[in-house]
Write a protein that holds these residues in place. Structure first.
Motif, PDB file in Angstrom:
ATOM      1  N   THR A 281      -5.944  12.905  20.350  1.00 30.02           N
ATOM      2  CA  THR A 281      -5.302  12.872  19.032  1.00 30.02           C
ATOM      3  C   THR A 281      -4.923  14.277  18.575  1.00 30.02           C
ATOM      4  OG1 THR A 281      -6.629  10.930  18.519  1.00 30.02           O
ATOM      5  CG2 THR A 281      -5.568  12.011  16.668  1.00 30.02           C
TER       6      THR A 281
ATOM      7  N   MET B  50      -3.150  11.962   3.653  1.00 28.56           N
ATOM      8  CA  MET B  50      -2.740  10.568   3.769  1.00 28.56           C
ATOM      9  C   MET B  50      -1.897  10.308   5.015  1.00 28.56           C
ATOM     10  SD  MET B  50      -4.007   8.710   1.509  1.00 28.56           S
ATOM     11  CE  MET B  50      -2.995   7.277   1.713  1.00 28.56           C
ATOM     12  N   LEU B  51      -1.296  11.374   5.544  1.00 34.16           N
ATOM     13  CA  LEU B  51      -0.433  11.185   6.712  1.00 34.16           C
ATOM     14  C   LEU B  51      -1.220  11.096   8.012  1.00 34.16           C
ATOM     15  CD1 LEU B  51       2.482  13.617   5.894  1.00 34.16           C
ATOM     16  CD2 LEU B  51       2.509  11.143   5.892  1.00 34.16           C
ATOM     17  N   LEU B  52      -2.500  11.509   7.957  1.00 32.43           N
ATOM     18  CA  LEU B  52      -3.275  11.605   9.197  1.00 32.43           C
ATOM     19  C   LEU B  52      -3.305  10.317  10.038  1.00 32.43           C
ATOM     20  CD1 LEU B  52      -6.228  13.904   8.106  1.00 32.43           C
ATOM     21  CD2 LEU B  52      -4.565  14.363   9.891  1.00 32.43           C
ATOM     22  N   PRO B  53      -3.565   9.137   9.453  1.00 29.81           N
ATOM     23  CA  PRO B  53      -3.664   7.940  10.305  1.00 29.81           C
ATOM     24  C   PRO B  53      -2.406   7.669  11.113  1.00 29.81           C
ATOM     25  CG  PRO B  53      -4.398   7.452   8.082  1.00 29.81           C
ATOM     26  CD  PRO B  53      -3.812   8.811   8.036  1.00 29.81           C
ATOM     27  N   TRP B  54      -1.267   8.059  10.551  1.00 28.20           N
ATOM     28  CA  TRP B  54       0.006   7.832  11.203  1.00 28.20           C
ATOM     29  C   TRP B  54       0.093   8.576  12.533  1.00 28.20           C
ATOM     30  CZ3 TRP B  54       5.062  10.392   9.262  1.00 28.20           C
ATOM     31  CH2 TRP B  54       6.153   9.836   9.931  1.00 28.20           C
TER      32      TRP B  54
ATOM     33  N   ASP C 196       2.672   7.297  22.795  1.00 28.56           N
ATOM     34  CA  ASP C 196       1.966   6.115  22.304  1.00 28.56           C
ATOM     35  C   ASP C 196       2.223   4.881  23.164  1.00 28.56           C
ATOM     36  OD1 ASP C 196       0.253   5.564  20.089  1.00 28.56           O
ATOM     37  OD2 ASP C 196       1.724   4.121  19.412  1.00 28.56           O
TER      38      ASP C 196
ATOM     39  N   MET D 242       0.834  -1.202   0.000  1.00 30.00           N
ATOM     40  CA  MET D 242       0.000   0.000   0.000  1.00 30.00           C
ATOM     41  C   MET D 242       0.875   1.261   0.000  1.00 30.00           C
ATOM     42  SD  MET D 242      -3.206  -0.412  -0.223  1.00 30.00           S
ATOM     43  CE  MET D 242      -3.735   1.227   0.270  1.00 30.00           C
TER      44      MET D 242
ATOM     45  N   TRP E   8      -3.751   0.203   8.197  1.00 32.61           N
ATOM     46  CA  TRP E   8      -4.253   1.579   8.017  1.00 32.61           C
ATOM     47  C   TRP E   8      -3.328   2.585   8.691  1.00 32.61           C
ATOM     48  CZ3 TRP E   8      -6.503   4.780  11.984  1.00 32.61           C
ATOM     49  CH2 TRP E   8      -7.101   5.950  11.506  1.00 32.61           C
ATOM     50  N   ARG E   9      -2.886   2.252   9.909  1.00 31.23           N
ATOM     51  CA  ARG E   9      -2.015   3.196  10.610  1.00 31.23           C
ATOM     52  C   ARG E   9      -0.587   3.145  10.081  1.00 31.23           C
ATOM     53  NH1 ARG E   9       1.272   3.797  15.538  1.00 31.23           N
ATOM     54  NH2 ARG E   9       1.006   5.954  16.148  1.00 31.23           N
TER      55      ARG E   9
ATOM     56  N   SER F 254      -1.811   4.739  18.702  1.00 23.57           N
ATOM     57  CA  SER F 254      -2.239   3.369  18.426  1.00 23.57           C
ATOM     58  C   SER F 254      -3.340   2.911  19.382  1.00 23.57           C
ATOM     59  CB  SER F 254      -1.049   2.427  18.496  1.00 23.57           C
ATOM     60  OG  SER F 254      -0.426   2.545  19.745  1.00 23.57           O
TER      61      SER F 254
ATOM     62  N   TRP G  98       0.689   2.302   6.843  1.00 25.25           N
ATOM     63  CA  TRP G  98       1.164   2.586   5.496  1.00 25.25           C
ATOM     64  C   TRP G  98       1.579   4.019   5.242  1.00 25.25           C
ATOM     65  CZ3 TRP G  98      -4.369   1.655   3.929  1.00 25.25           C
ATOM     66  CH2 TRP G  98      -4.931   2.757   3.328  1.00 25.25           C
TER      67      TRP G  98
ATOM     68  N   ILE H 209     -11.068   8.709  10.818  1.00 24.03           N
ATOM     69  CA  ILE H 209     -10.803   9.853  11.700  1.00 24.03           C
ATOM     70  C   ILE H 209     -12.003  10.791  11.717  1.00 24.03           C
ATOM     71  CG2 ILE H 209      -9.273  11.822  12.084  1.00 24.03           C
ATOM     72  CD1 ILE H 209      -7.114  10.162  10.632  1.00 24.03           C
TER      73      ILE H 209
ATOM     74  N   VAL I 177      -2.496   9.275  14.492  1.00 24.68           N
ATOM     75  CA  VAL I 177      -3.470   8.815  15.487  1.00 24.68           C
ATOM     76  C   VAL I 177      -2.770   7.834  16.426  1.00 24.68           C
ATOM     77  CG1 VAL I 177      -5.640   7.611  15.833  1.00 24.68           C
ATOM     78  CG2 VAL I 177      -5.350   9.100  13.859  1.00 24.68           C
TER      79      VAL I 177
ATOM     80  N   PHE J 156       3.500   5.972   6.863  1.00 24.46           N
ATOM     81  CA  PHE J 156       4.933   6.121   7.101  1.00 24.46           C
ATOM     82  C   PHE J 156       5.727   5.539   5.935  1.00 24.46           C
ATOM     83  CE2 PHE J 156       8.951   4.508   8.864  1.00 24.46           C
ATOM     84  CZ  PHE J 156       9.502   5.723   9.205  1.00 24.46           C
TER      85      PHE J 156
END
Lengths: 326, 285
Positions: B260, A138-142, B217, A116, A196-197, A146, A199, B29, A144, A201
Motif C-alpha cells: 500500500t 479521508m482520501l486514504l482508503p481510496w 489493482d 456518504m 469504505w473504499r 482493493s 466513498w 489502515i 488502499v 472518490f
C-alpha cells in the motif's frame, strides 16, 4: 430543361455531400494520424476478442474441444438455453445466488457511496480547524489496493477480530460475537468494505461540484427565509444532479463487475464466500474455469452485457434532461 | 444572542461528527499497520489493547523471505509502468484529436470509447485466454506468462477511459493558443507538441497516475493469464500468500502495508494534479 435540372438535383446534392465529406477527411489528416495507434490497438484487443466472444457463445467449448479454438462444434443457442433453463448446467450452479447477491450488493454500495460521499463533501466544505488534514485523511482508503481491502477486512471481520470487539465488548450491541464471514452476514462483510473504499472518490467529485456553486445564492436564500434543509433539496441537489447522474452510472457498472474484494477475502484466496456472498464475477470465473466451460461462460457474459445495456437505457431516460443540458 | 449560541453549538457538533467519521475511516489502515507490528501468537489470541508491546519489525524482513515479494514487486512495477507509458501516449494523442477536431468518425469513436466501459471484463477474459493459447500453438509465440501479454491486455483496457480523461482536459485549454501559433507559422503538430503538451502536463500526470493505480489493482486477468511467479503481479502474489499462509496474519499485514505504501506515496506526491485532473473531467463532463 427545368425538368432536367430538377432530376439532377438530388444526385448533385449527394455528390457535393460526398465531396464535402472527402474534404473533411483530407483536412483532418492530422487527427487521423493521432488516432491510428489507438484504433489499431482497440481493433486488435477490444473488437477482435469481443467478436470472438460472441462467436464462442454459440460453440461447444470445453476441455475436449479447447484445442480447436474457434472451430469447435457449433451448437447454436444451446449455451443460452442451457444457462436459462437447464439447472444441471455447471456454469449455472449457484448463479441464482450470485445474481441476487450482486443486485443487493450493487444497489446498497451505490447508494452508500453516493450518500456518504455527498455527506462528507458537505461536512468538509465547511470551515473548521484542521480541515485540510481531515480532507487528506479521508482520501486514504481510496489509495488502499482493493485486494488489500479484502485481506484487511477479512482479518478484521474474524470472530475474535477488532470489529466484534467494538460491537460486543465495547458497545454491547450483540449478546454473542456474530460470525461475519459465514451465513447471511457475509453480504455485509463485502458491502461495508466496498463502501469504505469507494466513498472518498465520490467525496472528491462532490467537493469539486459543491465548489462550483456560487456562495451568494445561499446567502440570498437565507435572506428569503429558506432553511438549510430546503436549500439542500432545492438548490444543492439540483445543481449537483449532472454530476450525480454520471457517477451513479459509473458506480452501478463498477459494482456489478466487482471481483477483487470478494476473491481475496474468502476461502484463503480461493474466493468462494458461499451462497450469501458470491457475486456474478467470482461465480462466472470460478465455474467457467473450473469446468472448462467457455461456451457457456461467454454466453453468460453476453447476457450480462445486455442486462447492463438495459440498465443504461433506463438510466439515460431518467437523466436525459440533465445530460443534454451539459 | 441565543441564535448565535445555537449556531456555534451546531457547528461544534458537526465538526465533532466530521472528526469521528475521519477517525473511523482511517482506523482500518492504522489497524493494518498496528497488527503488522505484532507477533503471530499475539494476533491469533486477538489484539484488544491499543498499546504496542514491542514492535516486531522482523515481520517486515520475514515477509520477503516467506514469499518472493521482491519478484512480484518487480513484475508489478514493470507491467504497470509499461502500461502507463503506452496507454498514456495513446490517450494523449487520441484525446487531443477528439477534443480539437470534428472529423468524420469522431462521434462514432467517442461513442465506442464510452461503450467499452459497459463490457464486463469477463467477456474479454475467455476469448483473450483462448486467443493467447492459440497464438502459442500456432506461431510458437508465448503470450500467457509473459510481460508483453499482460502489457498488451492492460494497455487495451485502460486506453479508452484514459482517452476520455485526457479529452476533457484538452477541452479545457483555450483553442486560441493553437490558432495564434498556426498563424505564426507553426504546423498543427508543432502547435500540439510545443504549446499544448507542456500546458497539459497536469492532465497527463493525472491520467498516468490513474492508469498506474488501476493496473496496480488488477487481479482477475493477472490471475488467469499468469501462472509462473516470474511474471505474476502483487495482487496475484497476495492472493497466493493468503492461500498458503492463511494463519500468518503477522506477515500478511506487513505485506499489505508494504504494497500500500508505494501507492500512497505516489498519490500524495501528485495529489494536487491528480484531483484537479480527475475532477475536471467528472464535473465539467
Amino acid at each position: 430543361m427545368g425538368l432536367h435540372t430538377e432530376k439532377n438535383l438530388p444526385v448533385k446534392a449527394a455528390a457535393s455531400k460526398r465531396a464535402v465529406w472527402r474534404k473533411r477527411v483530407r483536412d483532418n489528416k492530422f487527427a487521423y494520424m493521432l488516432m491510428v495507434p489507438t484504433i489499431i490497438f482497440m481493433l486488435l484487443v477490444h473488437l477482435l476478442p469481443m467478436i470472438q466472444g460472441f462467436w464462442m457463445s454459440f460453440l461447444k467449448l470445453n476441455q475436449f474441444t479447447l484445442g480447436k479454438y474457434l472451430k469447435a462444434p457449433f451448437v447454436g443457442i444451446d449455451n443460452y438455453v442451457g444457462l436459462l433453463f437447464n439447472s444441471d448446467n455447471p456454469v449455472r450452479q449457484g448463479l441464482n445466488f450470485a445474481i441476487r447477491n450482486t443486485a443487493i450488493y450493487a444497489v446498497i454500495v451505490t447508494i452508500g457511496v453516493m450518500v456518504m460521499g455527498l455527506m462528507m463533501a458537505m461536512l468538509l466544505n465547511r470551515d473548521f480547524p484542521g480541515r485540510s488534514i481531515a480532507r487528506t485523511a479521508m482520501l486514504l482508503p481510496w489509495v488502499v489496493p482493493s485486494y488489500v481491502v479484502g485481506v484487511l477486512w477479512g482479518f478484521m471481520w474474524q470472530q475474535n477480530g477488532i470489529i466484534n470487539y467494538f460491537l460486543v465488548d465495547v458497545l454491547h450491541l450483540y449478546a454473542e460475537k456474530p460470525f461475519w464471514l459465514l451465513g447471511p452476514n457475509t453480504i455485509w462483510a463485502i458491502i461495508i468494505p466496498t463502501i469504505w473504499r469507494g466513498w472518498p472518490f465520490l467525496m472528491v467529485i462532490f467537493l469539486a461540484g459543491l465548489q462550483t456553486i456560487p456562495e451568494d445564492i445561499y446567502e440570498a436564500a437565507t435572506i428569503d427565509g429558506a432553511g438549510k434543509l430546503r436549500q439542500f433539496w432545492n438548490m444543492t441537489l439540483p445543481m449537483l444532479k449532472p454530476v450525480i447522474a454520471v457517477q451513479l452510472l459509473f458506480q452501478i457498472i463498477n459494482n456489478v463487475y466487482s471481483y477483487n474484494i470478494v476473491s481475496t477475502m474468502f476461502g484463503n484466496g480461493a474466493g468462494y464466500p458461499g451462497e450469501w456472498g458470491d457475486l456474478l464475477m467470482t461465480a462466472l470465473t470460478r465455474q467457467s474455469f473450473g469446468y472448462w466451460s467457455f461456451g457457456s461462460g461467454s454466453a453468460a457474459s453476453i447476457m450480462l452485457m445486455f442486462a447492463m445495456l438495459m440498465i443504461v437505457g433506463v438510466w439515460y431516460r431518467a437523466f436525459r434532461t440533465e445530460l443534454n443540458a451539459q | 444572542m441565543s441564535t448565535h449560541r445555537k449556531r456555534s453549538v451546531s457547528s461544534f457538533l458537526l465538526t465533532s461528527v466530521t472528526w469521528l467519521i475521519v477517525i473511523l475511516t482511517i482506523f482500518p489502515i492504522l489497524w493494518m499497520v498496528f497488527t503488522s507490528l505484532h507477533s503471530n501468537d499475539q494476533i491469533l489470541n486477538g489484539i484488544t489493547t491499543f498499546s504496542l508491546p514491542k514492535p516486531q519489525w522482523v515481520n517486515y524482513i520475514n515477509m520477503w523471505d516467506t514469499v518472493n515479494f521482491a519478484v512480484y514487486f518487480r513484475n508489478s512495477l514493470l507491467i504497470c509502468g509499461a502500461t502507463t507509458l503506452l496507454a498514456g501516449t495513446f490517450a494523449v494523442l487520441a484525446g487531443y484529436a477528439l477534443a480539437r477536431f470534428d472529423f468524420p468518425g469522431s462521434k462514432l469513436f467517442s461513442m465506442s470509447i464510452i461503450s467499452t466501459q459497459l463490457i464486463p471484463g469477463i467477456m474479454f477474459l475467455f476469448p483473450i485466454y483462448l486467443m493467447f493459447l492459440w497464438i502459442k500453438n500456432t506461431f510458437g509465440l508465448p503470450m500467457i506468462n509473459t510481460y508483453w501479454g499482460m502489457i498488451l491486455v492492460y494497455t487495451a483496457f485502460y486506453t479508452p477511459i484514459s482517452i476520455w480523461i485526457m479529452r476533457s482536459f484538452f477541452v479545457s485549454i483555450p483553442r486560441d493558443l493553437e490558432e495564434s501559433a498556426t498563424i505564426d507559422g507553426c504546423t498543427k503538430f508543432q502547435a500540439f507538441y510545443k504549446i499544448i503538451l507542456p500546458l497539459s502536463l497536469p492532465g497527463i500526470i493525472a491520467t498516468s497516475i490513474f492508469i498506474f493505480l488501476t493496473a496496480w489493482d488488477e487481479l482477475l486477468f493477472a490471475w488467469v493469464l499468469t501462472t509462473s511467479s516470474d511474471v505474476q503481479t502483487i495482487p496475484v502474489g497476495i492472493r497466493l500468500f493468503v492461500g498458503q499462509y492463511n494463519t500468518r496474519y503477522d506477515l500478511l499485514m506487513a505485506a499489505s502495508t508494504v504494497v500500500t505504501v508505494p501507492v500512497m506515496v505516489i498519490f500524495f506526491m501528485t495529489q494536487k494534479y491528480f484531483i484537479s485532473g480527475m475532477t475536471a473531467g467528472a464535473v465539467k463532463g
